[in-house]
Enzyme design. Sequence first.
Site, PDB file in Angstrom:
ATOM      1  N   GLN A  26     -38.645 -17.646  32.284  1.00 35.58           N
ATOM      2  CA  GLN A  26     -38.077 -17.756  33.626  1.00 35.58           C
ATOM      3  C   GLN A  26     -38.883 -17.002  34.682  1.00 35.58           C
ATOM      4  O   GLN A  26     -38.714 -17.247  35.873  1.00 35.58           O
ATOM      5  CB  GLN A  26     -36.620 -17.264  33.605  1.00 35.58           C
ATOM      6  CG  GLN A  26     -35.741 -18.164  32.753  1.00 35.58           C
ATOM      7  CD  GLN A  26     -34.289 -17.716  32.742  1.00 35.58           C
ATOM      8  OE1 GLN A  26     -33.868 -17.007  31.843  1.00 35.58           O
ATOM      9  NE2 GLN A  26     -33.518 -18.119  33.720  1.00 35.58           N
ATOM     10  N   HIS A 127     -35.610 -16.093  23.528  1.00 30.50           N
ATOM     11  CA  HIS A 127     -34.731 -16.419  24.658  1.00 30.50           C
ATOM     12  C   HIS A 127     -34.959 -17.888  25.026  1.00 30.50           C
ATOM     13  O   HIS A 127     -35.710 -18.206  25.950  1.00 30.50           O
ATOM     14  CB  HIS A 127     -35.019 -15.492  25.842  1.00 30.50           C
ATOM     15  CG  HIS A 127     -33.943 -15.510  26.902  1.00 30.50           C
ATOM     16  ND1 HIS A 127     -33.251 -14.392  27.288  1.00 30.50           N
ATOM     17  CD2 HIS A 127     -33.428 -16.528  27.649  1.00 30.50           C
ATOM     18  CE1 HIS A 127     -32.371 -14.710  28.235  1.00 30.50           C
ATOM     19  NE2 HIS A 127     -32.456 -16.005  28.470  1.00 30.50           N
ATOM     20  N   ASN A 171     -31.192 -14.858  22.037  1.00 26.02           N
ATOM     21  CA  ASN A 171     -30.324 -14.911  23.209  1.00 26.02           C
ATOM     22  C   ASN A 171     -29.316 -16.038  23.061  1.00 26.02           C
ATOM     23  O   ASN A 171     -29.696 -17.187  22.818  1.00 26.02           O
ATOM     24  CB  ASN A 171     -31.140 -15.149  24.481  1.00 26.02           C
ATOM     25  CG  ASN A 171     -30.243 -15.156  25.711  1.00 26.02           C
ATOM     26  OD1 ASN A 171     -29.580 -14.173  26.012  1.00 26.02           O
ATOM     27  ND2 ASN A 171     -30.177 -16.297  26.391  1.00 26.02           N
ATOM     28  N   GLU A 172     -28.059 -15.704  23.210  1.00 26.90           N
ATOM     29  CA  GLU A 172     -26.971 -16.684  23.219  1.00 26.90           C
ATOM     30  C   GLU A 172     -27.027 -17.622  22.020  1.00 26.90           C
ATOM     31  O   GLU A 172     -26.966 -18.844  22.157  1.00 26.90           O
ATOM     32  CB  GLU A 172     -26.953 -17.433  24.560  1.00 26.90           C
ATOM     33  CG  GLU A 172     -26.778 -16.453  25.721  1.00 26.90           C
ATOM     34  CD  GLU A 172     -26.432 -17.074  27.066  1.00 26.90           C
ATOM     35  OE1 GLU A 172     -26.621 -18.285  27.214  1.00 26.90           O
ATOM     36  OE2 GLU A 172     -25.969 -16.335  27.948  1.00 26.90           O
TER      37      GLU A 172
HETATM   38  C1  FCB Z   1     -27.701 -17.292  30.699  1.00 22.70           C
HETATM   39  C2  FCB Z   1     -29.122 -17.249  30.198  1.00 22.70           C
HETATM   40  C3  FCB Z   1     -30.113 -16.731  31.208  1.00 22.70           C
HETATM   41  C4  FCB Z   1     -29.820 -17.289  32.592  1.00 22.70           C
HETATM   42  C5  FCB Z   1     -28.384 -17.056  32.950  1.00 22.70           C
HETATM   43  C6  FCB Z   1     -28.015 -17.513  34.339  1.00 22.70           C
HETATM   44  O1  FCB Z   1     -26.953 -18.181  29.948  1.00 22.70           O
HETATM   45  O2  FCB Z   1     -29.205 -16.417  29.060  1.00 22.70           O
HETATM   46  O3  FCB Z   1     -31.395 -17.065  30.780  1.00 22.70           O
HETATM   47  O4  FCB Z   1     -30.153 -18.618  32.647  1.00 22.70           O
HETATM   48  O5  FCB Z   1     -27.552 -17.711  32.023  1.00 22.70           O
END
Ligand code: FCB
Length: 436
Positions: A26, A127, A171-172
Amino acid sequence: MYDVFSLPPIRFPDGFLWGSATAGHQIEGDNVHAQAWRNEQQTDFFKDDPKHLIRAPSGKACDHYRLYREDVELIAALGHQAYRFSIEWSRIEPEEGQWNLEAVAHYVDLLVRLTAKGIRAFVTLHHFTHPLWFDRLGGFSKADNRRFFERYLAFLLPKISAYVSGWNVINEFNQWGGLTMGPEIASLKFNMLRVHGLGYHLIKLHSTAPVSSAHAFVHWFPRRFHDTLDRRMTELADFITNEFFFHALRTGELVYPGVDAEFDPDVKGALDFWSVNYYTRHMIDARRADLDGPRLHHKKLQMIPMRFYLDEMYPEGLIANLERLGDLPVTITENGCCCDDDRFRIVYLALHLSALREAIDRGVDVRGYFYWSLMDNYEWISFIPRFGLVAVDFQTFQRTPKPSASLYREIIRENGFSGETVRRYLDVLPTLSPKP
Ligand code: FCB
């Protein structure tokens, strides 16, 4: 609008850690070996937006790969005590088995500079992006591909571990597969837990810093509160995106609707803290095919000139969600607001920090908070949503801190704030736009 000017004085526990977060793809720019870069070049990427009004490729993003030294200075000048960022696997291993030592040196230098400024580094190892070659082999949808991630981590971890204060393996990881069910999705979700478990145990060989994976903690809410079907589907959504993961990590039991349960000892207890990304709530509308319904109109804020997510402030969700995570320390690894009008960010920040304090008062051991994001950046399909404490001119790459960055610096310095603090950064509350 909430009355932020009347918030009582709030203080956070001693040693509370304040920071901001970003992700490699990003902000870095020219991330040409990632699967995301390839996807952005496809005509399909623009099919819903043929005039390219919203969608754009990441391109140079914030040009951070080049400007990282200045960005470390910026993070320090803004008073942040910690910084969460991700390392791009596709830069370190652009082709299968070929290691790019220049990229390793880059990330080590970033870590050294952060350390020299006394900024604690929280590293995310995955990520959303990974090398194109790995994607072509099926990525994480194939269990056998975990060995590639394992080899990558075995190469990388000894080089960086000395500088890292906290880890996110993925991440997530709970987002993969979304709200759908069926054996394929279940096996993807099982696999993500196992990738996390693998990363957890590998990191333990090199580092004493706490390890987790960031959990996208969505607060699901029934669209019609007294409707049985909406409520049942809300519970189901919560189970398959939240509780399934919590249960698996606590017990090692992988229990998912419609498939045989499994037990994995490497998943059991494989985390040292809950890493929570929280933004807003989502309505479940059981009468729609995709379940996800429109949000409540009376609280809908037109923060950016497009239909997008994060258009409702729901700080109460943070309290309710965190109360479920009382068994380990918690760190908020993402929380933030996308808006063109920075005054919304100021309100969002004040309300969410006050909700966080309430969660602490209710007994949750919250240790730190990372605002998403340090700077405006590439929001996966578009540059339009602006989450940053710092504005970025995407032509010149000049960084300009917003008033919210000054407020945040003061909150960090004081380890707290009050309604009076907020008033000094906000002459007048932003107004809600009429119902669209
Ligand atoms: C999350 C992501 C991050 C960004 C935010 C707004 O889900 O982890 O990269 O996009 O949202």
